[in-house]
Design an enzyme around this catalytic site. Structure first.
Site, PDB file in Angstrom:
ATOM      1  CD  GLU A   1      -2.203   1.190   3.050  1.00 12.94           C
ATOM      2  OE1 GLU A   1      -1.506   0.702   3.970  1.00 12.94           O
ATOM      3  OE2 GLU A   1      -3.328   1.679   3.223  1.00 12.94           O
TER       4      GLU A   1
ATOM      5  CG  ASN B   1       2.155   1.324   4.557  1.00 16.40           C
ATOM      6  OD1 ASN B   1       3.279   1.810   4.606  1.00 16.40           O
ATOM      7  ND2 ASN B   1       1.517   1.129   3.415  1.00 16.40           N
TER       8      ASN B   1
ATOM      9  CG  ASN C   1      -4.816   4.033   0.663  1.00 16.25           C
ATOM     10  OD1 ASN C   1      -4.102   3.511  -0.195  1.00 16.25           O
ATOM     11  ND2 ASN C   1      -4.591   3.905   1.954  1.00 16.25           N
TER      12      ASN C   1
ATOM     13  CD  GLU D   1      -5.204   4.463   6.079  1.00 18.62           C
ATOM     14  OE1 GLU D   1      -5.762   4.234   4.995  1.00 18.62           O
ATOM     15  OE2 GLU D   1      -4.692   3.575   6.771  1.00 18.62           O
TER      16      GLU D   1
ATOM     17  CB  CYS E   1      -3.797  -1.714   4.555  1.00 26.96           C
ATOM     18  SG  CYS E   1      -3.001  -1.834   6.173  1.00 26.96           S
TER      19      CYS E   1
ATOM     20  CE  LYS F   1      -6.957   1.073   4.021  1.00 24.57           C
ATOM     21  NZ  LYS F   1      -5.677   1.514   4.629  1.00 24.57           N
TER      22      LYS F   1
HETATM   23  N1  CDT Z   1      -2.851   1.160   6.582  1.00 19.42           N
HETATM   24  C1  CDT Z   1      -3.746   0.511   7.345  1.00 19.42           C
HETATM   25  O1  CDT Z   1      -4.902   0.339   6.982  1.00 19.42           O
HETATM   26  N2  CDT Z   1      -3.294   0.111   8.558  1.00 19.42           N
HETATM   27  C2  CDT Z   1      -4.159  -0.469   9.530  1.00 19.42           C
HETATM   28  C3  CDT Z   1      -3.714  -0.069  10.889  1.00 19.42           C
HETATM   29  C4  CDT Z   1      -4.868   0.058  11.770  1.00 19.42           C
HETATM   30  S1  CDT Z   1      -4.509   0.930  13.213  1.00 19.42           S
HETATM   31  C5  CDT Z   1      -5.437   2.377  13.052  1.00 19.42           C
HETATM   32  C6  CDT Z   1      -4.264  -1.991   9.466  1.00 19.42           C
HETATM   33  O2  CDT Z   1      -5.376  -2.500   9.582  1.00 19.42           O
HETATM   34  O3  CDT Z   1      -3.250  -2.682   9.346  1.00 19.42           O
END
Ligand code: CDT
Length: 301
Positions: free
Chosen positions: A46, A193, A106, A142, A168, A123
């Site tokens: 991502e 990420n 995204n 985000e 993600c 996303k």
């Molecule tokens: N980038 C992304 O979606 N990361 C999320 C972190 C969540 S914590 C607010 C994930 O689900 O891995």
């Protein structure tokens, strides 16, 4: 057998000061390694072109538009598309998209082996928050910088199979896989990420977080009898750690390859798309076994 040799191209950290050109050079090096290992599809994380910028708060979000791509391919990414075409390798990567009418998404794309973009996903499940949150150990903004995706969960007939994309946080939601599963998906490509630290629960260790990564991806694969390729950006970005743990999971839900570093690392696996058939025609034959009269609540609230 219908073999797709897929490369999971995990990326190490990208610092705020790193240029798109420098990142694209790294992506090309990973692509060359994937080619040497026989890959015909490469999957990157991502927001592969930049640091994970939603960790920073700015009042005027327009200041952040320099993290977004107004066109794809762009001047900076053109060499990546050219190398993909030269290698006859399909690819999937994520980036921040700014549309001509000012929308921020995204986004991930899928190209065919000639480097032509054939699929786009935006996303849907945006984690985090909109305003600065003093209670968190780090910000995850985000919901401030992106709008929820407006394209749904489509699938594409490419590489002799049915390919889907997610990004993600989507990987933690069963609906993500099921909507693609209902379209017969045979391989789901997911970049991520994920911070190594839970911003709201500091005592949660990285092992628990890696477990939830595996659990989500393995369950999605098994319950929809599909391959899943989940690829992280990892390591410490400007002081903020992201976990690695990139995975290739088979339609039984078993891990067939897993990254061991928090750096640039290529995993390649020969995935037989026909391995999806058994599950799709037996226990997860949706047409025979689903009971949708009991599922209404899922979409009514
Ligand atoms: N980038 C992304 O979606 N990361 C999320 C972190 C969540 S914590 C607010 C994930 O689900 O891995």
């Amino acid at each position: 057998m219908r073999i797709v040799n897929v490369a999971a191209a995990q990326m190490g950290p990208i610092q705020k000061a790193d240029s798109r050109e420098a990142v694209v050079k790294r992506m090309i090096a990973l692509m060359d390694e994937a080619k040497a290992k026989g890959a015909d599809l490469i999957v990157y994380p991502e927001l592969a072109l930049t640091t994970f910028f939603p960790r920073w708060y700015v009042e005027d979000r327009a200041e952040f538009d320099n993290w977004f791509e107004r066109e794809m391919p762009s001047a900076a990414t053109k060499p990546l598309f050219e190398r993909a075409a030269q290698h006859q390798m399909a690819m999937n990567f994520g980036y921040a998209e700014l549309t001509p009418d000012g929308h921020h998404f995204n986004t991930a794309i899928l190209t065919d082996k000639s480097g032509k973009i054939v699929g786009k996903y935006r996303k849907v499940h945006l984690p985090g928050h909109v305003e600065y949150d003093t209670k968190r150990s780090h910000q995850h903004l985000e919901k401030r910088y992106f709008e929820p995706g407006d394209l749904g969960f489509k699938v594409w007939r490419e590489l002799g199979g049915i390919i889907g994309m997610a990004i993600c946080n989507d990987r933690r939601w069963p609906e993500t896989y099921r909507v693609m599963g209902l379209q017969g998906v045979e391989m789901v490509l997911i970049g991520y990420n994920t911070p190594s630290v839970n911003a709201e629960k500091s005592e949660e260790g990285i092992e628990k977080r890696l477990f939830h990564n595996r659990l989500s991806v393995q369950a999605g694969a098994y319950q929809n009898s599909t391959w899943v390729v989940a690829v992280g950006k990892a390591g410490v970005e400007d002081g903020h750690p992201l976990f690695g743990g990139s995975l290739i999971v088979d339609p039984n839900g078993e891990i067939v390859a897993e990254a061991r570093t928090e750096d640039d690392e290529v995993l390649v696996h020969a995935c037989d798309l026909d391995a999806t058939i058994f599950g799709k025609t037996t226990i997860f034959d949706f047409a025979r076994h689903r009971r949708i009269e009991h599922y209404g609540l899922i979409t009514s609230q």
